[in-house]
Every structure is written in structure tokens, then in C-alpha cells.
Design an enzyme around this catalytic site. Structure first.
Site, short mmCIF file in Angstrom:
data_model
loop_
_atom_site.label_atom_id
_atom_site.label_comp_id
_atom_site.label_asym_id
_atom_site.label_seq_id
_atom_site.Cartn_x
_atom_site.Cartn_y
_atom_site.Cartn_z
N LYS A 167 -12.44 -4.50 17.32
CA LYS A 167 -11.08 -4.88 17.68
C LYS A 167 -10.87 -4.95 19.19
O LYS A 167 -9.98 -5.66 19.66
CB LYS A 167 -10.06 -3.90 17.09
N ASN A 204 0.85 -1.19 0.00
CA ASN A 204 0.00 0.00 0.00
C ASN A 204 0.89 1.24 0.00
O ASN A 204 2.11 1.13 0.00
CB ASN A 204 -0.96 -0.02 1.19
N PHE A 219 -5.30 2.39 14.44
CA PHE A 219 -5.52 3.40 13.40
C PHE A 219 -6.54 2.87 12.41
O PHE A 219 -6.58 1.66 12.14
CB PHE A 219 -4.21 3.73 12.68
N ASP A 231 -4.93 -10.68 12.67
CA ASP A 231 -5.43 -9.38 13.14
C ASP A 231 -4.61 -8.99 14.37
O ASP A 231 -4.96 -9.35 15.50
CB ASP A 231 -6.91 -9.47 13.47
#
Length: 404
Positions: free
Chosen positions: A339, A208, A321, A303
Site C-alpha cells: 500500500k 462486515n 489497518f 484502494d
């Protein structure tokens, strides 16, 4: 900052030992008193006379020096310093530290001390990457040993990669960070940063546009407030912060392993732009172009944020974030709940904002008790503001931190 500080410098046996001579000079320029301990193998690379001349101090080498040991000299050496620095820390020396060996003066004083220890590793890239070394590093970090480096670079053996000892000024910066007074002094904070690269084959990867600038700025701001930082970074465009224990990774799975090795921590800030998927059918050799295109199979990456947030002994503060392009606040709020982290730093990374890979950021801090949007500002300013909020949260865990 180092005026009057007492540094016990252990010089291991590697070609990087020559840098210890400059390190002594740099520390003394800043007012520190340096007491050198030279290992037997270290003396094959630098002479006791040169070390003593630069340090202005006796060089200690022998565990069984009867004059020194008459008053348990190794105990006094290990406990009279404000900080012990091991530079270079060879693979062998770190292995003996991790195993609790005490078969020479250096390993004995390192075992007999409750003084903080900072190590600057130096070794061949294959030795650094070897599973045995990785296990030893994880053990030492778990024991509270701080690291600076190593850097990527050319080696004396002709190879290139991680394992090159940090430069003397980088080590000095880590020493100064240790002594820096501030609201986060004594706190260990884990920061992740940069992108991850997920291989398609040995020459191609999926990534990315994260530059790592925001995560790096956050680490610098936390160091400025006195924190000890473990900085886990993907292949970022910006250099890592001086004074941090830097761990370089490539993939999301690499990052998970590095994060697990860095725990426990007082706080964890996950600023890295971790890929959600990796290529399940990545090629062992370069994939050739074929008519009709190519089918890639994707598998979900671990994760990391959720895993750390749900640990029984999780950090006191976990910050994630959320880089979004649509419905930023709604999606980021849902992410915080999903999360299980304490805060989410949400930002709009749609192409028109220029935030992803840029020098500015516009964030909203989402907590259980609400959200606060900050004006657009330089990433360094965002970092300093966030670092102050982290310090407030860790200083008074029972009350929600302000972020203004």
C-alpha cells in the site's frame, strides 16, 4: 476552556435558527463572549431582541450601518473574534461562502476574515445530497473551513435523513475542541471508520462485522490532543465522536469521494473496514429468489489507502489497518509495503478473539523500522496510545515515533 474566548456567531435563515438561542446560552455558560450576526432570513425565525438578550451584546445585521461602517465595522467584526461559528449554515449561505460572495454583512465578514471558521450545516436532506452542495462542501473544506454535523434526523419538512443541524452541545464540543491546547493543536487529521455496505439490490447489501468502535475511539483520542478531525464513517453501530466534522457514507466508492474531499490533511488514519469488492450486477429493483441460486458478479473497489499513500502531496503520516485471521504479522507487513503507507496497525480478528465488533483489541504496530506488539487492552486505551504516537510523529517527522 472557553473563558474569555470571543465567538462571532452568524445565524443563518433556517428553522434550526431556534437552536442558536440555546447555543448562545451554552457558550456563555462556559465563559465565552458571543457577538451575534443575524442574516436577513435568520431574523424571520428568531428575533434580534431574543438574540441580543441571550448574548448580552448588540446584534449586527446591516452591512451598510453608517455608524458601524465609519470604522470599517465588518472588518473589525471579522477579525476581532477568536472563532467564527455559522449556525445554522444553510445551503444558500454555504454556496455564497464557497463562491466568495460579499452581498450582505454575514458573507462579507466571512470573506474578509483570516479567523478560523466552524460551520454547522442545516438543510433538507435532498439539498444536502445535491451535487452542487457537495461541490460547495468540498470547496469550503479545501479552504480550511471546519464542519460539525449535520446529523441524521427528522426534518421540519417531514423528511428524514442527513441535514439536521447538530445539537447545541455538539457544537459547543466542536468549539472546545478548536481551543483545546495539546500537541496536535492546529493539525487536521482524517480518520475513516466503520464498515461499508455494498448493495446487492435496493434492500440487500454485503457488509462486515465492524462496529466502528476502534475508529471512533481513535478520533476521540486525537480530538483530546487538540486535532481537528474529519471523520468519514460507514454505517457504524456507535455514535460518531463529538467535536469532529462527520461525513457519513455507505459504500467504498462513497468513502473514496469523501476522503478526497477532506484532503489535504496532516495525517490520515484508515481504520474503516472497507469492502474489497462491490456487486457489479446489483439490481435496480429487488432481486427475486430463483431455483438454482443466484449468480453475483463482483468488481474490485477502489484502494483508498494505496491511493492516498501515493499522492504527491500525501499527508505526512498515513496509517492503515490490517484485520487478519492468519499469519497476521506476515500478511500485515506485506500489506504495508504493497500500500505504501507509513504504519500498519495489525490485529487478529479470527472469531475466537472476539475483537471484530468487541470492546477490546490486541494490535501490532508495523513501521519501516520494525514492529511492536501491544498487550490486549480496551479499544479506548489502544486509541489513546496510538494518538500519542501520532502526535510524536507529527511533532518530529524526521524521527520514527515510539509507540510505547
Amino acid at each position: 476552556m472557553l473563558q474569555g474566548k470571543r465567538i462571532l456567531l452568524v445565524i443563518g435563515g433556517g428553522i434550526a435558527a431556534y437552536k442558536a438561542l440555546d447555543l448562545i446560552r451554552r457558550l456563555r455558560e462556559r465563559g465565552a463572549a458571543v457577538t451575534p450576526v443575524l442574516t436577513a432570513s435568520g431574523s424571520q425565525f428568531v428575533t434580534p431582541l431574543a438574540v441580543s438578550a441571550l448574548a448580552g451584546s448588540k446584534v449586527y445585521r446591516d452591512l451598510f450601518d453608517l455608524t458601524d461602517e465609519a470604522e470599517m465595522g465588518h472588518i473589525q467584526l471579522s477579525r476581532s473574534a477568536d472563532l467564527i461559528v455559522v449556525a445554522p449554515a444553510t445551503a444558500d449561505l454555504m454556496a455564497r461562502m464557497a463562491a466568495g460572495r460579499a452581498d450582505d454583512l454575514a458573507s462579507t465578514l466571512l470573506l474578509a476574515t483570516d479567523t478560523p471558521v466552524l460551520v454547522a450545516p442545516a438543510m433538507n436532506v435532498r439539498m444536502w445530497d445535491h451535487p452542487a452542495t457537495r461541490r460547495n462542501i468540498a470547496t469550503l473544506r479545501g479552504d480550511g473551513i471546519a464542519f460539525v454535523g449535520p446529523n441524521d434526523g427528522s426534518m421540519a419538512c417531514g423528511e428524514y435523513g442527513p441535514g439536521r443541524m447538530s445539537e447545541p452541545l455538539e457544537i459547543v464540543a466542536a468549539v472546545e475542541a478548536h481551543f483545546r491546547a495539546g500537541p496536535l493543536a492546529g493539525k487536521h487529521i482524517l480518520v475513516t471508520s466503520g464498515p461499508t455496505h455494498e448493495p446487492i439490490d435496493p434492500v440487500r447489501y454485503i457488509a462486515n462485522r465492524s462496529s466502528g468502535a476502534q475508529g471512533t475511539a481513535i478520533a476521540r483520542a486525537l480530538i483530546a490532543l487538540g486535532a481537528r478531525i474529519t471523520f468519514v464513517t460507514g454505517p457504524a453501530e456507535v455514535p460518531p465522536p463529538e467535536g469532529a466534522d462527520v461525513v457519513r457514507v455507505q459504500t467504498a466508492r462513497d468513502m473514496l469521494a469523501a476522503v478526497q474531499a477532506a484532503l489535504p490533511a496532516d495525517a490520515a488514519i484508515f481504520a474503516a473496514a472497507v469492502a474489497d469488492w462491490h456487486v457489479a450486477n446489483a439490481g435496480a429493483s429487488k432481486l427475486k429468489k430463483t431455483k438454482g441460486g443466484m449468480a453475483l458478479e463482483f468488481a474490485e473497489n477502489p484502494d483508498i489507502l494505496a491511493m492516498v499513500s501515493h499522492l504527491p502531496d500525501r499527508p505526512a503520516l498515513v496509517v492503515g489497518f490490517a484485520a487478519e485471521t492468519d499469519d497476521v504479522i506476515t500478511n500485515a507487513t506485506a500489506k504495508r509495503l504493497r500500500k505504501g503507507c507509513d504504519w500498519i496497525v495489525a490485529n487478529d480478528v479470527s472469531p475466537a478473539t472476539g475483537i471484530m465488533g468487541g470492546t477490546e483489541n490486541a494490535v501490532t504496530i508495523i513501521r519501516q523500522d520494525g514492529a511492536e506488539t501491544w498487550p490486549r487492552m480496551a479499544k479506548d486505551q489502544v486509541a489513546r496510545r496510538l494518538a500519542v504516537a501520532v502526535a510524536e510523529a507529527l511533532g518530529n517527522p524526521s524521527a520514527p515515533a515510539t509507540v510505547s
